[in-house]
Motif scaffolding. Structure first.
Motif, PDB file in Angstrom:
ATOM      1  N   ALA A  89     -32.755  -8.654 -29.231  1.00 20.67           N
ATOM      2  CA  ALA A  89     -31.469  -8.278 -29.821  1.00 20.67           C
ATOM      3  C   ALA A  89     -31.398  -8.742 -31.271  1.00 20.67           C
ATOM      4  O   ALA A  89     -32.035  -9.724 -31.649  1.00 20.67           O
ATOM      5  CB  ALA A  89     -30.330  -8.920 -29.017  1.00 20.67           C
ATOM      6  N   MET A  90     -30.598  -8.046 -32.066  1.00 22.74           N
ATOM      7  CA  MET A  90     -30.299  -8.369 -33.460  1.00 22.74           C
ATOM      8  C   MET A  90     -31.489  -8.189 -34.409  1.00 22.74           C
ATOM      9  O   MET A  90     -31.380  -8.536 -35.586  1.00 22.74           O
ATOM     10  CB  MET A  90     -29.744  -9.797 -33.624  1.00 22.74           C
ATOM     11  N   ALA A  91     -32.630  -7.657 -33.941  1.00 24.70           N
ATOM     12  CA  ALA A  91     -33.712  -7.336 -34.872  1.00 24.70           C
ATOM     13  C   ALA A  91     -33.126  -6.391 -35.922  1.00 24.70           C
ATOM     14  O   ALA A  91     -32.302  -5.525 -35.590  1.00 24.70           O
ATOM     15  CB  ALA A  91     -34.878  -6.685 -34.132  1.00 24.70           C
ATOM     16  N   CYS A  92     -33.525  -6.537 -37.180  1.00 21.51           N
ATOM     17  CA  CYS A  92     -32.787  -5.879 -38.274  1.00 21.51           C
ATOM     18  C   CYS A  92     -32.964  -4.362 -38.312  1.00 21.51           C
ATOM     19  O   CYS A  92     -32.097  -3.631 -38.766  1.00 21.51           O
ATOM     20  CB  CYS A  92     -33.180  -6.501 -39.602  1.00 21.51           C
ATOM     21  N   GLY A  93     -34.119  -3.874 -37.850  1.00 22.08           N
ATOM     22  CA  GLY A  93     -34.361  -2.429 -37.862  1.00 22.08           C
ATOM     23  C   GLY A  93     -34.882  -1.903 -39.181  1.00 22.08           C
ATOM     24  O   GLY A  93     -35.325  -0.761 -39.275  1.00 22.08           O
ATOM     25  N   SER A  94     -34.860  -2.730 -40.238  1.00 21.36           N
ATOM     26  CA  SER A  94     -35.265  -2.203 -41.542  1.00 21.36           C
ATOM     27  C   SER A  94     -36.412  -2.972 -42.195  1.00 21.36           C
ATOM     28  O   SER A  94     -36.972  -2.511 -43.181  1.00 21.36           O
ATOM     29  CB  SER A  94     -34.053  -2.189 -42.477  1.00 21.36           C
ATOM     30  N   CYS A  95     -36.802  -4.123 -41.673  1.00 17.73           N
ATOM     31  CA  CYS A  95     -37.913  -4.860 -42.297  1.00 17.73           C
ATOM     32  C   CYS A  95     -39.231  -4.161 -41.968  1.00 17.73           C
ATOM     33  O   CYS A  95     -39.290  -3.263 -41.130  1.00 17.73           O
ATOM     34  CB  CYS A  95     -37.932  -6.321 -41.838  1.00 17.73           C
ATOM     35  N   GLU A  96     -40.288  -4.592 -42.626  1.00 17.87           N
ATOM     36  CA  GLU A  96     -41.602  -3.973 -42.444  1.00 17.87           C
ATOM     37  C   GLU A  96     -42.030  -4.005 -40.975  1.00 17.87           C
ATOM     38  O   GLU A  96     -42.543  -3.021 -40.438  1.00 17.87           O
ATOM     39  CB  GLU A  96     -42.605  -4.742 -43.317  1.00 17.87           C
ATOM     40  N   LEU A  97     -41.782  -5.132 -40.288  1.00 23.55           N
ATOM     41  CA  LEU A  97     -42.199  -5.267 -38.891  1.00 23.55           C
ATOM     42  C   LEU A  97     -41.384  -4.358 -37.980  1.00 23.55           C
ATOM     43  O   LEU A  97     -41.930  -3.687 -37.105  1.00 23.55           O
ATOM     44  CB  LEU A  97     -42.074  -6.731 -38.448  1.00 23.55           C
ATOM     45  N   CYS A  98     -40.055  -4.326 -38.204  1.00 27.63           N
ATOM     46  CA  CYS A  98     -39.213  -3.442 -37.388  1.00 27.63           C
ATOM     47  C   CYS A  98     -39.630  -1.985 -37.575  1.00 27.63           C
ATOM     48  O   CYS A  98     -39.708  -1.225 -36.611  1.00 27.63           O
ATOM     49  CB  CYS A  98     -37.744  -3.619 -37.740  1.00 27.63           C
ATOM     50  N   ARG A  99     -39.911  -1.585 -38.832  1.00 36.57           N
ATOM     51  CA  ARG A  99     -40.315  -0.205 -39.098  1.00 36.57           C
ATOM     52  C   ARG A  99     -41.618   0.145 -38.417  1.00 36.57           C
ATOM     53  O   ARG A  99     -41.901   1.299 -38.123  1.00 36.57           O
ATOM     54  CB  ARG A  99     -40.413   0.055 -40.615  1.00 36.57           C
ATOM     55  N   GLN A 100     -42.462  -0.899 -38.140  1.00 40.10           N
ATOM     56  CA  GLN A 100     -43.720  -0.664 -37.424  1.00 40.10           C
ATOM     57  C   GLN A 100     -43.533  -0.756 -35.918  1.00 40.10           C
ATOM     58  O   GLN A 100     -44.497  -0.707 -35.155  1.00 40.10           O
ATOM     59  CB  GLN A 100     -44.769  -1.700 -37.865  1.00 40.10           C
ATOM     60  N   GLY A 101     -42.298  -0.947 -35.477  1.00 42.57           N
ATOM     61  CA  GLY A 101     -42.039  -1.049 -34.032  1.00 42.57           C
ATOM     62  C   GLY A 101     -42.234  -2.435 -33.474  1.00 42.57           C
ATOM     63  O   GLY A 101     -42.153  -2.640 -32.272  1.00 42.57           O
ATOM     64  N   LYS A 102     -42.482  -3.410 -34.343  1.00 45.05           N
ATOM     65  CA  LYS A 102     -42.727  -4.768 -33.859  1.00 45.05           C
ATOM     66  C   LYS A 102     -41.444  -5.598 -33.960  1.00 45.05           C
ATOM     67  O   LYS A 102     -41.424  -6.671 -34.565  1.00 45.05           O
ATOM     68  CB  LYS A 102     -43.865  -5.412 -34.667  1.00 45.05           C
ATOM     69  N   ILE A 103     -40.386  -5.073 -33.328  1.00 44.61           N
ATOM     70  CA  ILE A 103     -39.088  -5.741 -33.431  1.00 44.61           C
ATOM     71  C   ILE A 103     -39.122  -7.124 -32.801  1.00 44.61           C
ATOM     72  O   ILE A 103     -38.291  -7.972 -33.104  1.00 44.61           O
ATOM     73  CB  ILE A 103     -37.964  -4.901 -32.791  1.00 44.61           C
ATOM     74  N   GLN A 104     -40.106  -7.358 -31.894  1.00 47.80           N
ATOM     75  CA  GLN A 104     -40.151  -8.645 -31.190  1.00 47.80           C
ATOM     76  C   GLN A 104     -40.462  -9.818 -32.118  1.00 47.80           C
ATOM     77  O   GLN A 104     -40.227 -10.965 -31.757  1.00 47.80           O
ATOM     78  CB  GLN A 104     -41.168  -8.592 -30.034  1.00 47.80           C
ATOM     79  N   ILE A 105     -40.998  -9.533 -33.315  1.00 45.51           N
ATOM     80  CA  ILE A 105     -41.272 -10.641 -34.237  1.00 45.51           C
ATOM     81  C   ILE A 105     -40.484 -10.513 -35.541  1.00 45.51           C
ATOM     82  O   ILE A 105     -40.805 -11.146 -36.545  1.00 45.51           O
ATOM     83  CB  ILE A 105     -42.796 -10.826 -34.506  1.00 45.51           C
ATOM     84  N   CYS A 106     -39.422  -9.723 -35.515  1.00 43.03           N
ATOM     85  CA  CYS A 106     -38.518  -9.647 -36.672  1.00 43.03           C
ATOM     86  C   CYS A 106     -37.857 -11.014 -36.874  1.00 43.03           C
ATOM     87  O   CYS A 106     -37.423 -11.654 -35.919  1.00 43.03           O
ATOM     88  CB  CYS A 106     -37.442  -8.585 -36.419  1.00 43.03           C
ATOM     89  N   ALA A 107     -37.771 -11.436 -38.123  1.00 42.15           N
ATOM     90  CA  ALA A 107     -37.197 -12.751 -38.424  1.00 42.15           C
ATOM     91  C   ALA A 107     -35.710 -12.826 -38.087  1.00 42.15           C
ATOM     92  O   ALA A 107     -35.164 -13.905 -37.890  1.00 42.15           O
ATOM     93  CB  ALA A 107     -37.416 -13.084 -39.898  1.00 42.15           C
ATOM     94  N   GLU A 108     -35.046 -11.663 -38.012  1.00 45.13           N
ATOM     95  CA  GLU A 108     -33.603 -11.642 -37.738  1.00 45.13           C
ATOM     96  C   GLU A 108     -33.288 -11.673 -36.244  1.00 45.13           C
ATOM     97  O   GLU A 108     -32.133 -11.788 -35.853  1.00 45.13           O
ATOM     98  CB  GLU A 108     -32.972 -10.368 -38.329  1.00 45.13           C
ATOM     99  N   LYS A 109     -34.306 -11.506 -35.420  1.00 45.45           N
ATOM    100  CA  LYS A 109     -34.085 -11.400 -33.970  1.00 45.45           C
ATOM    101  C   LYS A 109     -33.346 -12.611 -33.415  1.00 45.45           C
ATOM    102  O   LYS A 109     -33.649 -13.742 -33.750  1.00 45.45           O
ATOM    103  CB  LYS A 109     -35.452 -11.257 -33.286  1.00 45.45           C
TER     104      LYS A 109
END
Ligand SMILES: [Zn+2]
Ligand SMILES: [Zn+2]
Length: 347
Positions: A89-109
């Protein structure tokens, strides 16, 4: 409703509180009634102040449940649907990792259970985009194991490749280690050896055997490297899955794997720095994959695998408890007297 809350920073600071049922915060979220919620090592770390969290917060990120209400923009789900949810939850959706589908390691998660309110209670809210349907034939209690199973599937079948006939070693016989033995065997490994310590003799080794481990190695009683070399006639294991996080086991993983073998690194150690035979890893031309969390694809794979093997997996559930008994359950897991504990918040 009753909830198990980490109410302040510091050691302990957990109690059962009476809180109100959450309200759907955004149009694309859903309200879920929790059927079963699993206790994870992360929960024990939060108990002891060894993992980041934002108090006061309802604990628990592993759960199965039923949708009670959907936000106005949710089209794929409706009330009555049985679901589990990725905790990203709360992954930003716009960082480089989120754009690659790697929401599990988004810093905003901010996952339920430590970043936002979690599942050790009767109801929680989640974004619909993180949901997965529970397949028919998979009961609610086992479905609550979807998160650790998805982690294991990601790290054992997506980040490395196990082939039929492979000899696989799993170092560490905790919940993820035992699941790793199970997934490796399900993917066709010819033999799986699992290592652990004296405490694993209580429950964990027996369940590991039930879930497919062929060889059990107690590292306090025998040298695991000698045993693996003997079992593989000096060749070494095709794959080592390191789940213990223990310095000696990490170093030995490099020694016990064959030339051009693969290591999947999962266990987080008590220290940041570990001494390993670096040159040996180079001379052996090893592939080492480091891991964190689960991917989108691993969830449906995990659910499919679980739906095909529900009977075997129930051996993993050593505790079924009410929220009020949380302290006993946490203590038993700390002493390795159990593997997976489930809370049934309705009692
Ligand atoms: Zn977990
Ligand atoms: Zn992001």
């Amino acid at each position: 409703m009753k909830a198990l809350v980490k109410y302040a920073k510091g050691e302990g600071n957990i109690e059962i509180r009476n809180v109100s049922i959450p309200i759907i915060p955004q149009d694309d979220w859903v309200l879920i009634k929790v059927h079963a919620a699993g206790v994870c090592g992360t929960d024990l770390h939060i108990w002891h102040d060894q993992f980041p969290y934002w108090p006061p917060v309802i604990m628990g990120h592993e759960f199965s449940g039923e949708i009670i209400e959907v936000g106005s923009k949710v089209i794929d789900y409706r009330p009555g649907d049985r679901v589990v949810a990725e905790p990203h939850a709360m992954a930003c959706g716009s960082c480089e990792l989120c754009r690659q589908g790697k929401i599990q390691i988004c810093a905003e998660k901010r996952s339920p259970g430590w970043g936002i309110d979690g599942a050790f209670t009767e109801y929680l809210v989640m974004p619909a985009v993180l949901l997965h349907r529970i397949p028919e034939g998979l009961p609610d209690d086992l479905a609550a194991l979807a998160e650790p199973m998805a982690i294991t599937v990601h790290q054992v079948s997506e980040r490395i490749r196990i082939n039929c006939q492979d000899f696989v070693v799993v170092t560490g016989a905790g919940p993820i280690g035992i699941l790793a033995a199970f997934v490796a065997k399900s993917m066709g490994a010819s033999k799986v050896a699992i290592t652990g310590m004296n405490a694993c003799e209580q429950v964990r080794f027996a369940v590991a055997r039930e879930l497919g481990a062929d060889y059990i190695i107690n590292v306090e009683k025998e040298n695991p490297l000698d045993r693996i070399l003997e079992l593989t006639r000096g060749r070494g294991a095709d794959v080592v899955i390191e789940t213990s996080g223990a310095g000696p086991a990490i170093a030995q993983a490099i020694q016990m794997v064959k030339k051009c073998g693969q290591i999947s690194a999962i266990g987080i150690g008590p220290r940041d720095t570990v001494s390993i035979p670096w040159n040996m890893a180079i001379y052996k031309v090893l592939d080492i994959a480091f891991n964190m969390s689960s991917s989108y694809t691993s969830w449906d794979r995990a659910l499919s695998l679980m739906a095909n093997t529900p009977k075997t997996l129930s051996a993993l559930i050593t505790h079924r408890a009410a929220l009020d008994d949380w302290e006993l359950v946490f203590q038993d897991l700390t002493e390795e007297k159990g593997i997976k504990a489930l809370f049934f918040p309705e009692g």
